[in-house]
Write a protein that holds these residues in place. Structure first.
Motif, short mmCIF file in Angstrom:
data_model
loop_
_atom_site.label_atom_id
_atom_site.label_comp_id
_atom_site.label_asym_id
_atom_site.label_seq_id
_atom_site.Cartn_x
_atom_site.Cartn_y
_atom_site.Cartn_z
N ALA A 28 1.67 -0.69 7.60
CA ALA A 28 1.08 -0.42 6.29
C ALA A 28 0.76 -1.75 5.62
CB ALA A 28 2.04 0.39 5.43
N ALA A 83 8.03 2.67 4.86
CA ALA A 83 6.57 2.61 4.96
C ALA A 83 6.15 2.92 6.39
CB ALA A 83 6.08 1.23 4.56
N SER A 84 4.96 3.50 6.55
CA SER A 84 4.46 3.77 7.89
C SER A 84 4.23 2.45 8.61
CB SER A 84 3.16 4.56 7.81
OG SER A 84 2.17 3.84 7.08
N SER A 115 0.80 -1.22 0.00
CA SER A 115 0.00 0.00 0.00
C SER A 115 0.84 1.27 0.00
CB SER A 115 -0.92 0.01 1.23
OG SER A 115 -0.15 -0.01 2.43
N ALA A 116 2.11 1.18 0.41
CA ALA A 116 2.97 2.36 0.51
C ALA A 116 4.17 2.31 -0.41
CB ALA A 116 3.42 2.54 1.96
N HIS A 127 3.18 -4.56 3.71
CA HIS A 127 4.58 -4.35 4.05
C HIS A 127 4.96 -5.20 5.27
CE1 HIS A 127 5.30 -0.91 1.29
NE2 HIS A 127 3.97 -0.89 1.33
#
Length: 266
Positions: free
Chosen positions: A139, A135-136, A51-52, A142
């Motif tokens: 996420a 990445a946060s 997603s990131a 990940h």
């Protein structure tokens, strides 16, 4: 640009069937993929994204490695400012160079290492000054947790903390299985800073190894997708501190991986 020195930042699956693996993980983890550089060849390296952004790559097991008996597996790359010097430094600290440093055209310089207990990891210095952004935390798609099944718990813990600057958090007593030591690759000491754990290699594991936990939105949905896709849930779902749930699993080709997520929040 994030400094990935001494930190896992790229994850790579070597597998017997890349196309089948891409379909499986695309469904389970929601990945998208494309051939590296956009070039379609008979045997491309596929970059996979969560997603990131980019997470890692999927490739066929090289013929020479397959001839030596290599089975499908997930490996992790740590950032290095100087792969050759780090290889020498880590060898002097009890590690071992398994594949000497060499260049990958258009990518950078890498080496394959083993820690004192025998678990493999890779070093990589990119050929470009352009870097990835981290990445946060949590996420989807990940890696949210890194777990070492250590061949030599004490030496491995000292190796990663001493050579990479990782810090330790709490240690949890697992009874006969030994201690589960929380570690942080980012240098923090609080629970929210922890990025992984080190534990003695269980007797069920064929060899010491790193296991990577990929983030999913709903662990129960992930379980059903693993099963529907021909994979095997080896353990879980199990609740862990912080309210998350985890599974350990193997994909249809036999590579072991893990997932972490919530329940009922798909």
């Amino acid at each position: 640009m994030t400094d990935f020195g001494g930190k896992f930042f790229w994850y790579e699956l070597m597998t017997s069937d890349p196309q089948a693996a891409l379909a499986f993980y695309g469904d389970v983890l929601g990945w998208t993929s494309q051939p590296f550089g956009g070039e379609r060849t008979d045997d491309p390296y596929h970059v996979v994204s969560g997603s990131a952004g980019a997470v890692g790559g999927v490739m066929a097991i090289p013929a020479e490695a397959k001839d030596c008996g290599m089975a499908p597996w997930w490996g992790g790359y740590m950032g290095s400012a100087d792969v050759d010097a780090d290889g020498q430094r880590l060898s002097a600290a009890g590690g071992k160079v398994m594949r000497p440093a060499e260049d990958i055209a258009g990518v950078g310089r890498f080496a394959v290492m083993a820690d004192p207990g025998g678990a493999l990891f890779m070093l990589l210095k990119g050929s470009s000054d352009e870097g990835m952004e981290a990445a946060s935390p949590m996420a989807p798609g990940h890696v949210g947790w890194h777990e070492l099944y250590a061949g030599d718990f004490d030496k491995d813990l000292a190796f990663y903390t001493g050579q990479f600057g990782w810090t330790t958090g709490d240690a949890m007593d697992m009874g006969e299985m030994g201690s589960y030591q929380l570690v942080s690759q980012t240098g923090g000491g609080d629970f929210q800073d922890m990025t992984g754990g080190i534990m003695p290699c269980p007797k069920e594991m064929p060899r010491p190894a790193w296991l990577f936990y990929f983030v999913v939105e709903d662990i129960d949905v992930a379980v059903e997708k693993v099963k529907a896709g021909g994979g095997t849930v080896l353990n879980g779902p199990t609740e862990v501190p912080g309210g998350g749930w985890i599974i350990q699993a193997s994909d249809p080709q036999g590579a072991m991986f893990a997932a972490v997520g919530s329940k009922g929040e798909a």
